[in-house]
Design a protein around this motif. Structure first.
Motif, PDB file in Angstrom:
ATOM      1  N   THR A  64      71.383 -13.498   8.729  1.00  0.00           N
ATOM      2  CA  THR A  64      69.933 -13.355   8.593  1.00  0.00           C
ATOM      3  C   THR A  64      69.290 -13.120   9.954  1.00  0.00           C
ATOM      4  O   THR A  64      68.455 -12.214  10.117  1.00  0.00           O
ATOM      5  CB  THR A  64      69.326 -14.623   7.939  1.00  0.00           C
ATOM      6  N   SER A  65      69.694 -13.942  10.971  1.00  0.00           N
ATOM      7  CA  SER A  65      69.043 -13.793  12.279  1.00  0.00           C
ATOM      8  C   SER A  65      69.387 -12.443  12.903  1.00  0.00           C
ATOM      9  O   SER A  65      68.538 -11.807  13.536  1.00  0.00           O
ATOM     10  CB  SER A  65      69.391 -14.957  13.209  1.00  0.00           C
ATOM     11  N   ASN A 115      66.603  -9.710  13.916  1.00  0.00           N
ATOM     12  CA  ASN A 115      66.560  -9.171  15.284  1.00  0.00           C
ATOM     13  C   ASN A 115      66.685  -7.657  15.320  1.00  0.00           C
ATOM     14  O   ASN A 115      66.076  -6.986  16.146  1.00  0.00           O
ATOM     15  CB  ASN A 115      67.677  -9.794  16.125  1.00  0.00           C
TER      16      ASN A 115
END
Ligand code: ADP
Length: 349
Positions: free
Chosen positions: A148-149, A153
């Motif tokens: 997810t991160s 990003n």
């Protein structure tokens, strides 16, 4: 798997026990017959010798023909021979009975013993599977967070091209890890685990799988040919998610192992109440020596000879095989190096 191993071990125990038992029975039968013959032989001759007042030697020749001719004319000879045959038959019957009893006892004992022998192995395997399931489960949460991160990003417009490339490559690796943990989790479940089955149209799971694979195929300019319309309405009994996954795994492999601009054809037909689903590509193919092993866990054929470089863990086809077994279906593969691969699934329709 364990029931089969237990039965096999029992059969081996039985085979060895019965081999020994039959060998000794034959020996016992032969020696008892010999003794009986000697006994009857001597009794007959002693009787006749007594009548004729002839002194007998301690050891008698075994054959009637080799003894004193005066003793050979025995009225009771025939009688004794018949009696001897009956005695031999009794010995034979008793030995048969004894072997039958040994067979029955050793079947039961062998089965119990085989179970006891295999029990520690079964326990170790169960523990190993539980460990793999727990570890995969624990890994899923951080992998999802990481994914997810990375995705968030990557959406940042201020990223330089270089950073974007690095993040994208990280995301690809994380996706690979996610697939690995998911596959390990699936393989750690027992094949006997009941899946929810229902009647589904062939078209349903075929279309879902094709939709999943389409972006990858387009990226590599591979032509996906769908020749399944003739059986679109054919119903099969199965788990919709599992069947979609089965076709997806095979299509995914076909895309992975086919160079750019290639072709993949998905065909179906109904034959003797079976739905035959064929996925054929014109990719790098599989070497004859690898074919027997490609459904084994973590087996990856050596693709160094081809220009197609594919990352993977060698678990996709193991999961496919498991789904096939759960559906009482079959899967086979035909392939020649550089001539593509054809996977054939036979599902009860
Ligand atoms: P993975 O693709 O992750 O290596 P799989 O279990 O899906 O694992 O496949 C096992 C092996 O079978 C692959 O490594 C590959 O060598 C071979 N293989 C499977 N499908 C194909 C295909 N369509 N064409 C060529 N090789 C294939």
């Amino acid at each position: 798997m364990f029931k089969q191993a237990r039965l096999k071990l029992t059969v081996w125990y039985l085979f060895i026990i019965m081999l020994i038992s039959i060998f000794f029975s034959v020996l016992v039968y032969r020696s008892i017959s010999l003794e009986l013959e000697r006994g009857y032989h001597r009794a007959a001759i002693e009787e006749r010798a007594g009548e004729l007042n002839i002194n007998l030697p301690r050891q008698l020749p075994f054959k009637f023909e080799n003894i004193d001719p005066r003793l050979q004319n025995l009225a009771i000879r025939q009688l004794l021979i018949e009696d001897l045959q009956a005695a031999k038959k009794r010995v034979k019957n008793n030995l048969f009975l004894l072997n039958g009893v040994i067979l029955a006892i050793s079947t039961a004992a062998g089965y119990i013993l085989a179970g006891k022998t295999l029990e520690p192995i079964r326990h170790t395997l169960i523990k190993q599977k539980r460990f793999i399931a727990d570890a995969s489960h624990e890994l899923r949460t951080p992998i999802t967070a990481l994914k997810t991160s990375l995705e968030v990003n990557l959406r940042d417009r201020n990223l330089t091209a270089k950073t974007k490339n690095i993040l994208q490559s990280n995301l690809d690796d994380v996706n690979g890890l996610e697939r690995l943990t998911n596959n390990l989790l699936k393989l750690s479940h027992s094949p006997k685990q009941k899946l929810y089955f229902k009647k589904i149209k062939t078209d349903e799971f075929v279309r879902r799988a094709l939709k999943k694979i389409k972006p990858q195929a387009e990226k590599k300019k591979i032509k996906l040919v769908n020749q399944t319309k003739n059986t679109a309405g054919t119903m099969v009994q199965g788990n919709p998610e599992a069947l979609t996954e089965l076709v997806t795994i095979l299509l995914d492999n076909a895309v992975k192992y086919t160079p750019e601009g290639g072709r993949i054809a998905l065909t179906t037909k109904v034959n003797k109440k079976n739905l035959i689903l064929t996925i054929a590509d014109n990719g790098i193919g599989i070497d004859k020596k690898d074919l027997p092993y490609i459904f084994d866990r973590f087996y990856r054929a050596d693709t160094s000879r081809s220009k197609v470089k594919v990352s993977g863990f060698g678990l996709g086809l193991s999961v496919a095989k498991k789904i096939v077994v759960q559906h009482k279906a079959s899967i086979s593969v035909k392939s020649k190096i550089n001539k593509g691969a054809t996977f054939i699934i036979k599902l009860p329709a």
